[in-house]
Write a protein that holds these residues in place. Structure first.
Motif, mmCIF file in Angstrom:
data_model
loop_
_atom_site.group_PDB
_atom_site.id
_atom_site.type_symbol
_atom_site.label_atom_id
_atom_site.label_comp_id
_atom_site.label_asym_id
_atom_site.label_seq_id
_atom_site.Cartn_x
_atom_site.Cartn_y
_atom_site.Cartn_z
ATOM 1 N N THR A 160 -10.847 -2.713 12.452
ATOM 2 C CA THR A 160 -11.427 -3.931 11.901
ATOM 3 C C THR A 160 -11.561 -3.819 10.388
ATOM 4 O O THR A 160 -11.194 -4.736 9.645
ATOM 5 C CB THR A 160 -12.808 -4.185 12.533
ATOM 6 O OG1 THR A 160 -12.636 -4.206 13.946
ATOM 7 C CG2 THR A 160 -13.385 -5.494 12.060
ATOM 8 N N ALA A 161 -12.064 -2.673 9.952
ATOM 9 C CA ALA A 161 -12.241 -2.474 8.512
ATOM 10 C C ALA A 161 -10.896 -2.564 7.816
ATOM 11 O O ALA A 161 -10.767 -3.222 6.772
ATOM 12 C CB ALA A 161 -12.904 -1.118 8.252
ATOM 13 N N SER A 162 -9.872 -1.920 8.405
ATOM 14 C CA SER A 162 -8.568 -1.930 7.735
ATOM 15 C C SER A 162 -7.987 -3.351 7.721
ATOM 16 O O SER A 162 -7.364 -3.777 6.756
ATOM 17 C CB SER A 162 -7.612 -0.964 8.422
ATOM 18 O OG SER A 162 -7.195 -1.469 9.667
ATOM 19 N N PHE A 163 -8.217 -4.107 8.789
ATOM 20 C CA PHE A 163 -7.740 -5.488 8.845
ATOM 21 C C PHE A 163 -8.369 -6.311 7.726
ATOM 22 O O PHE A 163 -7.677 -7.013 6.989
ATOM 23 C CB PHE A 163 -8.107 -6.077 10.212
ATOM 24 C CG PHE A 163 -7.678 -7.506 10.380
ATOM 25 C CD1 PHE A 163 -6.410 -7.814 10.864
ATOM 26 C CD2 PHE A 163 -8.542 -8.542 10.054
ATOM 27 C CE1 PHE A 163 -6.017 -9.129 11.013
ATOM 28 C CE2 PHE A 163 -8.145 -9.862 10.200
ATOM 29 C CZ PHE A 163 -6.881 -10.155 10.688
ATOM 30 N N LEU A 164 -9.693 -6.197 7.610
ATOM 31 C CA LEU A 164 -10.407 -6.981 6.597
ATOM 32 C C LEU A 164 -9.967 -6.593 5.201
ATOM 33 O O LEU A 164 -9.681 -7.441 4.364
ATOM 34 C CB LEU A 164 -11.921 -6.790 6.752
ATOM 35 C CG LEU A 164 -12.516 -7.455 7.991
ATOM 36 C CD1 LEU A 164 -14.003 -7.125 8.100
ATOM 37 C CD2 LEU A 164 -12.314 -8.970 7.909
ATOM 38 N N VAL A 165 -9.913 -5.283 4.952
ATOM 39 C CA VAL A 165 -9.574 -4.817 3.612
ATOM 40 C C VAL A 165 -8.175 -5.310 3.233
ATOM 41 O O VAL A 165 -7.954 -5.808 2.126
ATOM 42 C CB VAL A 165 -9.661 -3.278 3.529
ATOM 43 C CG1 VAL A 165 -9.031 -2.776 2.232
ATOM 44 C CG2 VAL A 165 -11.115 -2.833 3.618
ATOM 45 N N LEU A 166 -7.250 -5.233 4.177
ATOM 46 C CA LEU A 166 -5.884 -5.645 3.862
ATOM 47 C C LEU A 166 -5.813 -7.132 3.520
ATOM 48 O O LEU A 166 -5.002 -7.547 2.701
ATOM 49 C CB LEU A 166 -4.956 -5.331 5.032
ATOM 50 C CG LEU A 166 -4.630 -3.841 5.196
ATOM 51 C CD1 LEU A 166 -3.790 -3.619 6.431
ATOM 52 C CD2 LEU A 166 -3.908 -3.317 3.963
ATOM 53 N N HIS A 167 -6.669 -7.926 4.153
ATOM 54 C CA HIS A 167 -6.648 -9.343 3.847
ATOM 55 C C HIS A 167 -7.342 -9.690 2.545
ATOM 56 O O HIS A 167 -7.142 -10.759 1.998
ATOM 57 C CB HIS A 167 -7.247 -10.156 5.005
ATOM 58 C CG HIS A 167 -6.230 -10.440 6.055
ATOM 59 N ND1 HIS A 167 -5.934 -9.539 7.052
ATOM 60 C CD2 HIS A 167 -5.395 -11.483 6.243
ATOM 61 C CE1 HIS A 167 -4.983 -10.026 7.813
ATOM 62 N NE2 HIS A 167 -4.630 -11.210 7.355
ATOM 63 N N LEU A 168 -8.177 -8.789 2.095
ATOM 64 C CA LEU A 168 -8.881 -9.023 0.838
ATOM 65 C C LEU A 168 -8.064 -8.543 -0.352
ATOM 66 O O LEU A 168 -8.256 -8.980 -1.473
ATOM 67 C CB LEU A 168 -10.249 -8.327 0.856
ATOM 68 C CG LEU A 168 -11.231 -8.894 1.878
ATOM 69 C CD1 LEU A 168 -12.504 -8.054 1.911
ATOM 70 C CD2 LEU A 168 -11.561 -10.350 1.547
ATOM 71 N N VAL A 169 -7.146 -7.601 -0.085
ATOM 72 C CA VAL A 169 -6.358 -7.042 -1.180
ATOM 73 C C VAL A 169 -5.431 -8.130 -1.739
ATOM 74 O O VAL A 169 -4.799 -8.849 -0.969
ATOM 75 C CB VAL A 169 -5.518 -5.857 -0.669
ATOM 76 C CG1 VAL A 169 -4.527 -5.395 -1.737
ATOM 77 C CG2 VAL A 169 -6.426 -4.714 -0.277
ATOM 78 N N PRO A 170 -5.386 -8.266 -3.076
ATOM 79 C CA PRO A 170 -4.477 -9.264 -3.632
ATOM 80 C C PRO A 170 -3.012 -8.883 -3.373
ATOM 81 O O PRO A 170 -2.690 -7.718 -3.183
ATOM 82 C CB PRO A 170 -4.798 -9.254 -5.123
ATOM 83 C CG PRO A 170 -5.441 -7.933 -5.381
ATOM 84 C CD PRO A 170 -6.129 -7.547 -4.116
ATOM 85 N N GLY A 192 2.521 0.267 -0.481
ATOM 86 C CA GLY A 192 3.209 -0.332 -1.622
ATOM 87 C C GLY A 192 3.839 -1.675 -1.280
ATOM 88 O O GLY A 192 3.912 -2.556 -2.141
ATOM 89 N N THR A 193 4.254 -1.871 -0.060
ATOM 90 C CA THR A 193 4.964 -3.101 0.307
ATOM 91 C C THR A 193 4.126 -4.037 1.161
ATOM 92 O O THR A 193 4.659 -4.972 1.765
ATOM 93 C CB THR A 193 6.254 -2.764 1.078
ATOM 94 O OG1 THR A 193 5.893 -1.938 2.194
ATOM 95 C CG2 THR A 193 7.248 -2.033 0.210
ATOM 96 N N HIS A 194 2.838 -3.765 1.262
ATOM 97 C CA HIS A 194 1.941 -4.595 2.083
ATOM 98 C C HIS A 194 2.451 -4.731 3.513
ATOM 99 O O HIS A 194 2.400 -5.803 4.094
ATOM 100 C CB HIS A 194 1.761 -5.985 1.466
ATOM 101 C CG HIS A 194 1.122 -5.953 0.128
ATOM 102 N ND1 HIS A 194 -0.222 -6.087 -0.059
ATOM 103 C CD2 HIS A 194 1.648 -5.762 -1.102
ATOM 104 C CE1 HIS A 194 -0.506 -6.002 -1.332
ATOM 105 N NE2 HIS A 194 0.610 -5.785 -2.000
ATOM 106 N N ASP A 195 2.953 -3.662 4.046
ATOM 107 C CA ASP A 195 3.502 -3.692 5.399
ATOM 108 C C ASP A 195 2.352 -3.552 6.390
ATOM 109 O O ASP A 195 2.109 -2.481 6.961
ATOM 110 C CB ASP A 195 4.513 -2.549 5.556
ATOM 111 C CG ASP A 195 5.421 -2.775 6.747
ATOM 112 O OD1 ASP A 195 5.080 -3.629 7.596
ATOM 113 O OD2 ASP A 195 6.455 -2.098 6.826
ATOM 114 N N PHE A 196 1.593 -4.666 6.592
ATOM 115 C CA PHE A 196 0.357 -4.624 7.380
ATOM 116 C C PHE A 196 0.495 -3.932 8.734
ATOM 117 O O PHE A 196 -0.296 -3.054 9.064
ATOM 118 C CB PHE A 196 -0.186 -6.046 7.594
ATOM 119 C CG PHE A 196 -0.750 -6.666 6.362
ATOM 120 C CD1 PHE A 196 -0.757 -5.958 5.154
ATOM 121 C CD2 PHE A 196 -1.289 -7.938 6.385
ATOM 122 C CE1 PHE A 196 -1.282 -6.540 4.010
ATOM 123 C CE2 PHE A 196 -1.815 -8.513 5.243
ATOM 124 C CZ PHE A 196 -1.801 -7.817 4.052
#
Lengths: 314, 601
Positions: free
Chosen positions: A21-31, A273-277
C-alpha cells in the motif's frame, strides 16, 4: 508453537499489505508520467508525445481508472501473485523478475556466506588473541569495511584486481571468477558490522562467571570461547545477520550497477528510473516477503540457541 | 571504584548481592549424607601426568597447598593497585582453612591466583603457590589447565551466574570429566554426571541433568557447581563465598554437605568468606586478610576467641550479635501508627510451558506498628517479605486488605491522598547503588523529594540531613560512584528522611554491606529512631540485624505470617519449627544463644 507461527504469518501478511500500500501511494505521488516515459522511448526528455497515443496506452494499462480502483485491482492481483506486465518491456512481471533472480541469488548467497565465515572467524580470532590491545586492534580494523561505501570499494577493487592485475574479469556474470569481486564488495560492510557485534558479545560473555567455571574445570581458552561464549554471544549477531539478509536487495542495487551485472538490483534501479510501476511493486513485495520470512526464521531459531527465550504470540 | 572492561573482582558486598531466586526449598533427604563416594573418578594421589614435575618430594609432612608471600597487582586507569601484598597460608590434606576478610581485602584474588585464573588486568604475580611441592605460579596455561578441575576444584560465589545458561547442567558436569579425558564417551559422561548430581544431593538426578540452570533454584545451582568441582576428584577445593547468595537454611545444608565430602575424601578446603562466624564454625584454621595482607592466622577458636591483631578484634566486635541487648520497645501505651489487615497479593505468572498460573505472594498478613515502634519482618527468599514492603510503600497495589496509616487506608486512597501520604512513608532499599541516579550529585539526590513537594530552604535542609546521617558536608558535591557502599546507604537514608516521614520501610538495608560497615549503619538507624521518634518496618533475612533494630518481629513463610511477638521473646522461645530452623542456621548460633534450642528433626 504452531499458534505462534500462525500468528506470526498473519502479522507477516499484514506487513506485506502495508508495504504494498505504501509503495502504491508513494508511486502515485511521485512526479512523472510513466506513459510519457514509455512513449518517448529512446527519444529522451525532449521528445514530443502524441496525446491520443498516450490516452490509448493509459487505458490499456488501466491508468485512466480512479486511484482507488487501481488500488483495489492491484491488491487483488497481488494476493493471487499476479503483478501484471512491465510498462517498459511489456513482459509478464513474474517473468522479468524470474529472469533477474538467479544472478542475484548467486551474488547474495556468495556475499552472505562470505560475511558469515569471515565475520565469525574474525570475531573468534580476535577474542583468542592474548592481549587486550591486540583484540581491540583486530575488532577496530573491521570497522573500516563498514565505513567505506560499496560503490567506492567496488570501483577500487575493479581498478586493482581487474584492470591492474587482471586476476578477475571486470564485468558480467556466469562463472565463478566473475562473482568474486562483486561478492566481496557486497559483503565488506556486513563483515565489519558482524565482527563488531559478535566480537563485543564474545568479550562480554568471556567476562561472565560461567566462563570462569569452565576454565576452573580445566577447559582451555579456546574451548571456553567455542563451547561456552560463542553460543551466548550469538543472539545479537543472529538478529543482525537476519537484517543483513533482508537488506541484501538494497546492497545489490549498488553492486550490480558498479559491476554491470544483470540482476534484481539492476532491475530495481531501471524500474525506478522508468516509472515501471508493476515491476517496482513486485520488487517491494519481494523485499518485504524476504524480511518477513527471514525475521520469522530467526525468531524461531532463538529458543534453540538460548533455552531461556520463550516464544510468545502476545 | 575502579574497573577495567575485563572486570576487576568487584567487591561483591558493595554492589548488592545477587538476590537469590525463589528457592524451591529442596528437601535434602538424610540418606544423601554419607552416600558420597568418589565413584570411578580418580582418588587422591594421582598427581602424575600433569606435566608439572615436583621440585621436591611430596613428603608426608608437606602441606597440600602452600601459598608463600603472594603479591598481585591490578593495572587500572589510575595506575597500579596492589590487591594482594604478601599473603602466606597453607592447607593440609583433609583440612578446612577459612580465608576471612571484607570486600577489597584481596581474599578472592588469592583464591583465583592459586587457580591461575586472575583477570587480565592482573599485573605480574610474585611469590609462590605450591601444590604438593609443585610450583604453579608462572606455569603455562596449558599445564595449569590440567591441574584445574583435576587437582583443584573451584566452587564460585554466584551460583546462578556461574553456570552456562544455554547448556544443560548434566552436560556441564560431564564437561569437568571430559576435558580431562576421564570418560570414554558421551554416554559414560552422562551416567557419571547423573551420579555426581545425586551425590551432590539433587533430587531425581536423571531429570535434573536435563534441566537448564534457569530452571533450578540458587541452592540447586550451587549443588550442581559442587558436583562440577568434585567431578574429577580433586584433592583441593577452593570455595569462594559459596553460600553468601543463598538463604541461611540452604547455606547450612550446603556447608554441611561440603564438610561431609571433604572429610570423607580427605580433600583440603580453602573457604574464602567474609563471614567470621561461618569461618569459626566450619574451619579448623582461619587466616584473616586485610588490605592485601594476611594479618593473623591460627586455629579458629584461638583467632576468634582471643584475636591478637587489631583488625581481627574489630571484625569480631562488628559481627552482628545474637547476645547484644535487643532494641528498646516503643512506649507501651503508644497508639498504632500503621495497621495492616488481611493483606493479599496474587501474581499471574506464566510457566515456561506457557500456561498461566496464579502465585499467592502475600496472604492474610496483618500486623500493627506502634508510634516509635520498630517491626522486623524476617523470612527467606520467596516468603513474601519484599512484596509486603512494596505494598506498604504503595509501589504495588494489594488485591485485598487494608493498610491504614494514621486513619487513612493506603490501599484505597486516591492519587492525591496517596501523594500526600508518601511524605510520611519513605523507603530505603538494599541496593544503594541502584537506587541513586549515578548522574545526580549527593546534594541533588537528597533534595529531590524536597523539590517534589516544593519545600523551600533546600540547601540548608540538605546540610542538616547530611549531618544527621553523620556524613561530612563536602559529600554533597560527590556522585554515588565516588562513595563507598556504607556512605551511599547513608545518603539513601538521608533522602528518605528529607520529608520528615513517620515511617521508614527498610528493605534489607545493610545486607549488601561489609560487617563493620553494617554495624555502623545499624547503630545510626537505632539512634535516628530514638532521636526522631521514627517507626520502622525492617525487612531482613538476618535475624541478628532485626534483633539490633527492632522490638517486634514477624516471621513469614510462603506469604503467610508464621509467628509474631516481641523480638526477645520470639528469639528466646521460638514456637514455630521454622523459626527455630532459621535461628539455628545462623553460623555460630550454637553456644551463642542464651537458651539453646534443639534443632527440630
Amino acid at each position: 508453537m504452531t499458534r505462534y507461527v500462525l500468528v506470526r504469518v498473519v502479522n507477516g501478511l499484514f506487513v506485506l499489505w502495508a508495504a504494498l500500500t505504501a509503495s502504491f501511494l508513494v508511486l502515485h505521488l511521485v512526479p512523472g508520467d510513466p506513459v510519457a516515459v514509455m512513449l518517448r522511448g529512446a527519444g529522451g526528455e525532449g521528445t514530443a508525445v502524441d496525446p491520443a497515443a498516450a490516452d490509448e496506452l493509459r487505458a490499456e494499462l488501466g491508468l485512466d481508472q480512479p486511484v482507488y480502483r487501481q488500488y483495489l485491482e492491484f491488491v487483488g492481483d497481488a494476493a493471487r501473485g499476479e503483478f501484471g506486465t512491465s510498462f517498459r518491456s511489456g513482459d509478464e512481471v513474474t517473468a522479468v523478475l524470474g529472469g533477474a533472480l538467479p544472478a542475484t541469488l548467486e551474488l547474495a548467497g556468495a556475499a552472505l556466506l562470505l560475511t558469515l565465515v569471515v565475520g565469525v572467524a574474525a570475531a573468534v580470532a580476535a577474542s583468542l588473541l592474548p592481549t587486550a590491545p591486540l583484540r581491540s586492534a583486530v575488532l577496530s580494523s573491521t570497522v573500516v569495511g563498514n565505513a567505506l561505501p560499496s560503490f567506492w570499494t567496488g570501483i577500487i577493487l575493479l581498478q586493482v584486481f581487474s584492470f591492474g592485475l587482471g586476476w578477475f574479469p571486470a564485468f558480467g556474470a556466469g562463472d565463478l571468477s566473475q562473482l568474486v569481486l562483486p561478492a566481496i564488495t557486497l559483503a565488506l560492510p556486513g563483515i565489519g558490522l558482524l565482527t563488531q557485534v559478535l566480537g563485543r558479545g564474545l568479550r562480554a560473555a568471556l567476562a561472565e562467571p560461567y566462563v570462569r567455571t569452565a576454565r576452573a574445570k580445566g577447559a582451555s581458552r579456546a574451548r571456553a570461547v567455542f563451547v561456552h561464549a560463542l553460543r551466548n554471544a550469538a543472539i545479537p549477531a543472529m538478529t543482525l545477520f537476519g537484517l543483513m539478509i533482508g537488506g541484501i536487495v538494497a546492497g545489490a542495487v549498488v553492486t550490480e550497477t558498479v559491476f554491470a551485472r544483470e540482476g534484481v538490483g539492476r532491475l530495481t534501479a531501471e524500474a525506478i528510473g522508468t516509472h515501471d510501476f508493476p515491476v517496482i511493486r513486485a520488487l517491494v513485495f519481494l523485499a518485504g516477503a524476504l524480511y518477513v520470512v527471514v525475521n520469522l526464521a530467526v525468531d524461531l531459531i532463538y529458543p534453540r540457541v538460548d533455552p531461556r527465550i520463550v516464544l510468545r504470540s502476545a | 571504584m575502579t574497573e577495567t572492561d575485563r572486570g576487576l573482582p568487584v567487591p561483591q558486598t558493595e554492589r548488592g548481592l545477587p538476590v537469590p531466586e525463589n528457592d524451591r526449598r529442596l528437601p535434602v533427604p538424610q540418606t544423601d549424607r554419607g552416600r558420597f563416594t568418589t565413584g570411578t573418578g580418580p582418588g587422591p594421589g594421582t598427581g602424575t601426568g600433569t606435566g608439572i614435575e615436583p621440585e621436591r618430594g611430596t613428603g608426608p609432612g608437606q602441606p597440600l597447598l602452600a601459598v608463600d608471600d603472594l603479591r598481585v597487582d591490578y593495572r587500572t586507569r589510575r595506575g597500579t593497585v596492589a590487591a594482594v601484598r604478601g599473603a602466606s597460608l597453607t592447607v593440609a590434606a583433609g583440612e578446612t582453612v577459612a580465608l576471612v576478610g571484607e570486600s577489597g581485602s584481596g581474599k578472592s584474588t588469592v583464591g583465583l591466583a592459586v587457580l591461575g585464573l586472575l583477570p587480565e588486568a592482573a599485573g605480574p604475580v610474585t611469590g609462590s603457590v605450591r601444590l604438593e611441592g609443585r610450583e604453579l605460579l608462572g606455569a603455562p596455561d596449558r599445564r595449569l589447565a590440567r591441574v584445574r578441575g583435576r587437582e583443584i576444584g573451584f566452587v564460585p560465589q554466584d551460583p546462578t551466574a556461574s553456570l552456562n545458561p544455554v547448556q544443560r547442567v548434566g552436560t556441564q558436569v560431564a564437561e569437568a570429566l571430559r576435558v580431562h579425558g576421564l570418560v570414554a564417551n558421551r554416554a559414560e559422561g552422562r551416567r557419571r554426571a547423573e551420579e555426581l548430581l545425586g551425590e551432590a544431593g539433587l533430587p531425581e538426578p536423571a531429570r535434573t541433568a536435563d534441566r537448564f540452570p534457569h530452571e533450578l533454584s540458587g541452592g540447586m545451582c550451587q549443588r550442581v557447581l559442587i558436583a562440577v568441582a568434585l567431578a574429577a576428584g580433586p584433592r583441593l577445593l577452593i570455595a569462594d563465598e559459596p553460600t553468601s547468595a543463598l538463604d541461611v537454611t540452604v547455606q547450612r545444608r550446603l556447608l554441611d554437605h561440603l564438610g561431609e565430602v571433604t572429610r570423607r575424601t580427605g580433600t583440603g578446603l580453602l573457604l574464602v568468606t567474609h563471614d567470621l562466624a561461618l569461618a569459626a564454625e566450619r574451619a579448623e584454621r582461619v587466616a584473616v586478610m586485610s588490605q592485601g595482607r594476611v594479618v593473623e592466622s591460627g586455629p579458629s577458636e584461638r583467632v576468634i576467641g582471643e584475636p591478637r591483631h587489631a583488625y581481627t578484634r574489630e571484625l569480631v566486635a562488628a559481627a552482628p550479635s545474637m547476645t547484644a541487648p535487643p532494641a528498646p520497645p516503643a512506649a507501651p501505651d503508644a497508639a498504632p501508627l500503621l495497621v495492616v489487615e488481611g493483606l493479599r497479593r496474587v501474581f499471574d505468572v506464566r510457566t515456561p510451558a506457557g500456561a498461566r498460573e496464579s502465585v499467592v505472594a502475600v496472604d492474610a498478613v496483618d500486623f500493627t506498628v506502634a508510634r516509635g515502634g520498630s517491626l522486623g519482618i524476617v523470612g527467606e527468599s520467596g516468603s513474601g517479605k519484599s512484596t509486603t514492603a512494596g505494598l506498604l510503600l504503595r509501589l504495588d497495589r494489594p488485591d485485598a486488605g487494608r493498610i491504614v496509616l494514621d486513619g487513612v487506608d493506603l490501599a484505597t486512597a486516591s492519587r492525591g491522598e496517596l501523594r500526600r501520604l508518601r511524605r510520611h512513608v519513605q523507603p530505603v532499599f538494599q541496593d544503594s547503588y541502584g537506587s541513586l541516579d549515578p548522574t545526580f550529585t549527593v546534594g541533588r539526590a537528597i533534595a529531590e523529594p524536597l523539590r517534589a513537594f516544593g519545600v523551600r530552604g533546600r540547601a540548608a535542609r540538605v546540610a542538616e540531613l547530611l549531618d544527621l546521617v553523620r556524613l561530612p558536608a563536602s559529600v554533597r558535591h560527590r556522585r554515588p560512584a565516588e562513595l563507598s557502599g556504607g556512605q551511599r546507604q547513608r545518603v539513601c537514608i538521608a533522602r528518605a528522611l528529607a520529608l520528615t516521614p513517620r515511617l521508614l520501610v527498610l528493605d534489607e538495608p545493610v545486607s549488601a554491606l561489609d560487617v563493620s560497615v553494617q554495624a555502623r549503619v545499624l547503630d545510626l538507624l537505632a539512634e535516628l529512631r530514638r532521636e526522631l521518634g521514627l517507626s520502622y518496618v525492617l525487612i531482613s533475612h538476618d535475624l541478628a540485624v532485626v534483633r539490633q533494630v527492632c522490638d517486634q518481629v514477624l516471621v513469614m513463610r510462603g506469604g503467610r505470617v508464621l509467628e509474631r511477638g516481641p523480638v526477645a521473646e520470639v528469639f528466646a522461645r521460638p514456637e514455630h519449627r521454622y523459626t527455630r530452623e532459621l535461628l539455628d542456621a545462623i553460623p555460630g548460633a550454637e553456644g551463642r544463644r542464651a537458651e539453646p534450642v534443639r534443632p527440630s528433626p
